[in-house]
Design a protein around this motif. Structure first.
Motif, PDB file in Angstrom:
ATOM      1  N   LYS A  27     -23.975  32.498  33.221  1.00  0.00           N
ATOM      2  CA  LYS A  27     -25.245  32.777  32.546  1.00  0.00           C
ATOM      3  C   LYS A  27     -24.973  33.589  31.277  1.00  0.00           C
ATOM      4  O   LYS A  27     -24.773  34.793  31.341  1.00  0.00           O
ATOM      5  CB  LYS A  27     -26.189  33.561  33.472  1.00  0.00           C
ATOM      6  CG  LYS A  27     -26.415  32.937  34.851  1.00  0.00           C
ATOM      7  CD  LYS A  27     -27.228  31.667  34.784  1.00  0.00           C
ATOM      8  CE  LYS A  27     -27.434  31.049  36.160  1.00  0.00           C
ATOM      9  NZ  LYS A  27     -28.448  31.713  36.968  1.00  0.00           N
ATOM     10  N   PRO A  28     -24.944  32.950  30.112  1.00  0.00           N
ATOM     11  CA  PRO A  28     -24.655  33.687  28.870  1.00  0.00           C
ATOM     12  C   PRO A  28     -25.704  34.754  28.579  1.00  0.00           C
ATOM     13  O   PRO A  28     -26.882  34.616  28.931  1.00  0.00           O
ATOM     14  CB  PRO A  28     -24.665  32.606  27.788  1.00  0.00           C
ATOM     15  CG  PRO A  28     -24.541  31.312  28.514  1.00  0.00           C
ATOM     16  CD  PRO A  28     -25.161  31.523  29.859  1.00  0.00           C
ATOM     17  N   ALA A  48     -30.607  27.429  22.253  1.00  0.00           N
ATOM     18  CA  ALA A  48     -29.501  26.458  22.272  1.00  0.00           C
ATOM     19  C   ALA A  48     -28.690  26.583  23.554  1.00  0.00           C
ATOM     20  O   ALA A  48     -28.323  25.575  24.178  1.00  0.00           O
ATOM     21  CB  ALA A  48     -28.607  26.665  21.050  1.00  0.00           C
ATOM     22  N   LEU A  49     -28.408  27.812  23.966  1.00  0.00           N
ATOM     23  CA  LEU A  49     -27.631  28.004  25.197  1.00  0.00           C
ATOM     24  C   LEU A  49     -28.391  27.507  26.424  1.00  0.00           C
ATOM     25  O   LEU A  49     -27.782  27.018  27.382  1.00  0.00           O
ATOM     26  CB  LEU A  49     -27.281  29.486  25.352  1.00  0.00           C
ATOM     27  CG  LEU A  49     -26.200  30.013  24.401  1.00  0.00           C
ATOM     28  CD1 LEU A  49     -26.180  31.528  24.393  1.00  0.00           C
ATOM     29  CD2 LEU A  49     -24.837  29.465  24.796  1.00  0.00           C
ATOM     30  N   LEU A  76     -34.740  19.791  22.407  1.00  0.00           N
ATOM     31  CA  LEU A  76     -33.640  20.247  21.554  1.00  0.00           C
ATOM     32  C   LEU A  76     -33.928  21.651  21.029  1.00  0.00           C
ATOM     33  O   LEU A  76     -35.089  22.044  20.901  1.00  0.00           O
ATOM     34  CB  LEU A  76     -33.465  19.292  20.373  1.00  0.00           C
ATOM     35  CG  LEU A  76     -32.875  17.927  20.713  1.00  0.00           C
ATOM     36  CD1 LEU A  76     -33.296  16.894  19.685  1.00  0.00           C
ATOM     37  CD2 LEU A  76     -31.349  18.019  20.809  1.00  0.00           C
ATOM     38  N   PRO A  77     -32.880  22.401  20.678  1.00  0.00           N
ATOM     39  CA  PRO A  77     -33.097  23.607  19.875  1.00  0.00           C
ATOM     40  C   PRO A  77     -33.229  23.182  18.418  1.00  0.00           C
ATOM     41  O   PRO A  77     -32.567  22.232  17.988  1.00  0.00           O
ATOM     42  CB  PRO A  77     -31.809  24.407  20.096  1.00  0.00           C
ATOM     43  CG  PRO A  77     -30.765  23.360  20.292  1.00  0.00           C
ATOM     44  CD  PRO A  77     -31.447  22.196  20.974  1.00  0.00           C
ATOM     45  N   SER A  88     -21.468  30.391  19.891  1.00  0.00           N
ATOM     46  CA  SER A  88     -21.820  30.848  21.224  1.00  0.00           C
ATOM     47  C   SER A  88     -21.629  29.742  22.256  1.00  0.00           C
ATOM     48  O   SER A  88     -21.120  29.989  23.361  1.00  0.00           O
ATOM     49  CB  SER A  88     -23.267  31.342  21.227  1.00  0.00           C
ATOM     50  OG  SER A  88     -23.556  32.038  22.414  1.00  0.00           O
ATOM     51  N   LEU A  89     -22.013  28.523  21.934  1.00  0.00           N
ATOM     52  CA  LEU A  89     -21.804  27.406  22.848  1.00  0.00           C
ATOM     53  C   LEU A  89     -20.324  27.141  23.079  1.00  0.00           C
ATOM     54  O   LEU A  89     -19.887  26.897  24.204  1.00  0.00           O
ATOM     55  CB  LEU A  89     -22.480  26.149  22.297  1.00  0.00           C
ATOM     56  CG  LEU A  89     -23.999  26.078  22.476  1.00  0.00           C
ATOM     57  CD1 LEU A  89     -24.602  25.050  21.529  1.00  0.00           C
ATOM     58  CD2 LEU A  89     -24.347  25.735  23.921  1.00  0.00           C
ATOM     59  N   LEU A  90     -19.536  27.196  22.019  1.00  0.00           N
ATOM     60  CA  LEU A  90     -18.098  26.962  22.156  1.00  0.00           C
ATOM     61  C   LEU A  90     -17.413  28.090  22.924  1.00  0.00           C
ATOM     62  O   LEU A  90     -16.349  27.886  23.515  1.00  0.00           O
ATOM     63  CB  LEU A  90     -17.461  26.799  20.768  1.00  0.00           C
ATOM     64  CG  LEU A  90     -17.868  25.508  20.035  1.00  0.00           C
ATOM     65  CD1 LEU A  90     -17.488  25.582  18.557  1.00  0.00           C
ATOM     66  CD2 LEU A  90     -17.216  24.291  20.698  1.00  0.00           C
TER      67      LEU A  90
END
Length: 691
Positions: free
Chosen positions: A237-238, A292-293, A433-434, A448-450
């Protein structure tokens, strides 16, 4: 100093959001905010099947509910008691004296530590003592009723929100209007008892919560923060955090707003990076990155591709992506050949991919985007949308929606225009979508996704090691400073190499020690903390006569003794050490060393645990890093020796004896690293081991 007492048994935080019984002290139908909060409490009780109990000795009824004069008259155990009156301490003490069982108190009153006075801090201490005596937990003071604000029942993965400021959390709740789903909101105020970290850790347990957003002015417990960060990584969970305090003004305002100490901002940066927490600066960035996350799949590769209808836009975005540290690999020969079967050859398709725009009107867009995403080196696609190009805007938007429906890789649309009043903008949000309003936010989301904890091996290794760390302690207690020869000896026993050195009590002994060590030597006067400023360091002594003269002068200037050391040369002077952060505990430091270290301030920091990869990163980020690789014909230094030194310091720091440690300079050379001077300050318990 933050207020800490031993925590009582923890009632489940679940009861705050699904209370079986709510009492509101000072309940009212009108009076502005009091009436609104009372109604919120009623609505919450009804929504979860709980009971509502208004407490107001001046009223007979509130919204049709019979009032009681005090909490003792409620007659049932209370899960949550909201205190809207100005004297919460008296209310809590009276209830405790009457034996009332309350799980959580929510205190709205202000005038506590946030005012920055001794009176305010003492008042907050009394409030906490009252809550502890009652066997309850506390939210606030200086908080609000946002925890019970109705959240829209939207589909999709949800974001949980923690905010020490109610107003600053509002932009995220407004994102519900775009379809962003929220699970919880925790307004924590001064955090005299329950902290943001308590809620963050609890939110990570919720199956419906995908991301935790936090607006933070400061933390009281580094241990709780570390525990929450570990839980977030282990549960995938980011966390996306706005943490104020980058400036003196921001730090001061944090303390005046909620009584929080901002701590060392550089150390928080290190902690966030090591534990996989995304730190953002603006609230729009906060909302868009978190969205996005929550909405995007985790990337399966490190590469980023840009697909655009404009070469100029693609070049601009590529420049910013490279500056942000994103990897834009050249697409594979097979991908480029397939793209050029669709896109005219005068347009570049290496990465970024520029299709010229006109081809979009033929319906070729989905195939272009699919080819980009199917390249094995690509994990994420950035797609700027020309927001003011009739026909083209719609074509790009519809392409993204169609491709995203079947893709297992993130697509980040960037709306390039000042107005969002467009059907395509709404179409993108409705498709799940974001949508980003600028390049910067999209790039932050891509990073952040990467770096998502589900695919970041380094973050998972940090968390694995962190599980074995001892608890963080808040105060070192009594501290002792070792003499330089004691400090170097203490470190040598633990594996750090130093230049050969000997003590001397007088001039003759100094000459004898120098001849035994071998010239040239350095002579230092003992008995002064800042030897260089006192003139107590003499270098370049090449014979006995020079030593004799220097020793006589130092003793004549007040030195209580002498230290003779071999003068080492060559290499690059570094500073390495251990510092203590008030919140996060031991900090490992590496930087440019020597007498100019404080002026140059070329320093990198890390909290515990320190990995070898992190140590290499710290060294590489120094401004003087090029000197370590050999400069103007000089041989490169042994970087691994520096890394091993930092890892050794991290092990020493984890033992808990060291309050402060400096090795300055640490001479990094091709044949390893050697210390030339050291300062060590220990907890009194560690003093005996130094002897």
């Amino acid at each position: 100093m933050s207020i800490r007492h031993e925590d009582p048994p923890e009632p489940p935080l679940e009861l705050i959001y699904r209370p079986r019984s709510i009492a509101v002290v000072g309940a009212h139908e009108q009076r502005g905010g009091l009436g609104r909060i009372t109604q919120q409490a009623i609505d919450k009780a009804r929504s979860v099947g709980g009971t509502f109990h208004p407490v107001n000795p001046t009223k007979t009824q509130v919204h049709g509910y019979d009032c009681v004069p005090d909490l003792a008259s409620v007659g049932v155990p209370i899960d949550v008691a909201v205190i809207l009156t100005a004297n919460p301490i008296g209310v809590i003490e009276d209830a405790a004296d009457a034996g009332v069982k309350v799980g959580f108190y929510v205190v709205f009153a202000n005038g506590f530590s946030e005012v920055g006075t001794e009176e305010g801090r003492e008042k907050e201490e009394r409030l906490l003592r009252a809550v502890r005596r009652a066997g309850s937990r506390l939210i606030g003071p200086n908080t609000n009723g946002n925890a019970w604000e109705p959240l829209l029942p939207l589909p999709g993965k949800k974001i949980a929100l923690v905010s020490q400021s109610g107003v600053q959390g509002r932009p995220l709740t407004q994102a519900q209007e775009l379809g962003v789903a929220l699970s919880y909101w925790a307004p924590t105020g001064n955090e005299t008892d329950l902290e943001s970290s308590d809620f963050i850790e609890w939110f990570t347990q919720d199956p419906g919560t995908a991301v935790v957003c936090a607006y933070i002015e400061g933390f009281r417990s580094g241990q709780k923060l570390r525990s929450a960060a570990i839980a977030a990584v282990e549960r995938g969970k980011p966390i996306v955090a706005v943490k104020i305090g980058r400036s003196v003004a921001g730090s001061a305002m944090a303390q005046s707003h909620t009584g929080h100490l901002a701590g060392s901002d550089e150390v928080f940066d290190a902690f966030f990076e090591q534990y996989g927490i995304t730190r953002v600066d603006d609230l729009d960035e906060w909302v868009e990155v978190a969205t996005a996350l929550a909405r995007c799949p985790v990337p399966t590769a490190d590469g980023v591709v840009i697909s655009s209808v404009s070469g100029g836009t693609a070049a601009h975005l590529a420049d910013l992506a490279a500056a942000a540290g994103l990897h834009l690999p050249e697409l594979s020969p097979g991908t480029r050949a397939a793209l050029h079967e669709i896109i005219p050859r005068e347009f570049s398709v290496s990465n970024p991919v520029d299709n010229g725009g006109g081809i979009m009107r033929t319906g070729a867009g989905p195939k272009i985007w699919e080819l980009c995403l199917n390249d094995p080196h690509i994990g994420l696609l950035l797609s700027p949308i020309p927001a003011a190009s009739p026909g083209l805007t719609e074509a790009v938007g519809e392409t993204i929606v169609e491709v995203a429906r079947l893709s297992n890789k993130p697509i980040l649309p960037i709306w390039s225009g000042p107005s969002a009043d467009h059907p395509t903008y709404r179409l993108l949000w409705e498709a799940g979508l974001p949508v980003f309003r600028n390049f910067r936010n999209a790039l932050a989301a891509a990073k952040s996704l990467l770096g998502h904890p589900a695919r970041n091996e380094e973050t998972r290794e940090v968390v694995r090691l962190a599980r074995s760390l001892p608890p963080l302690t808040s105060s070192p207690g009594a501290v002792t400073t070792l003499e330089e020869n004691e400090a170097t000896g203490w470190l040598e026993k633990r594996g750090l190499r130093f230049a050969r050195h000997e003590l001397a009590a007088n001039v003759d002994e100094a000459v004898a020690r120098a001849e035994d060590i071998g010239f040239p030597v350095v002579l230092k006067g003992r008995g002064a903390a800042h030897k260089t400023e006192r003139g107590f360091v003499v270098t370049g002594l090449t014979d006995g006569a020079a030593v004799r003269a220097a020793a006589g002068r130092l003793l004549g200037d007040g030195a209580t003794g002498l230290l003779v050391a071999r003068q080492e040369s060559g290499g690059v002077e570094l500073l390495v050490g251990i510092a203590q952060d008030d919140v996060l505990g031991p900090v490992i430091v590496v930087g440019s060393g020597g007498v100019t270290a404080e002026a140059v301030r070329d320093v990198q920091r890390s909290v515990l645990p320190l990995t070898a990869q992190r140590a290499h990163t710290m060294i590489s980020r120094l401004r003087i890093a090029p000197l370590l690789d050999g400069w103007r014909g000089a041989p490169p230094v042994d970087r691994e020796a520096i890394v091993e030194t930092l890892l050794l310091l991290s092990r020493i720091a984890a033992e808990g004896e060291v309050v402060e440690l400096d090795v300055n300079p640490l001479l990094a050379r091709p044949d390893g690293a050697i210390g030339l001077d050291a300062l060590v300050r220990l907890r009194e318990s560690g003093r005996e081991q130094a002897r």
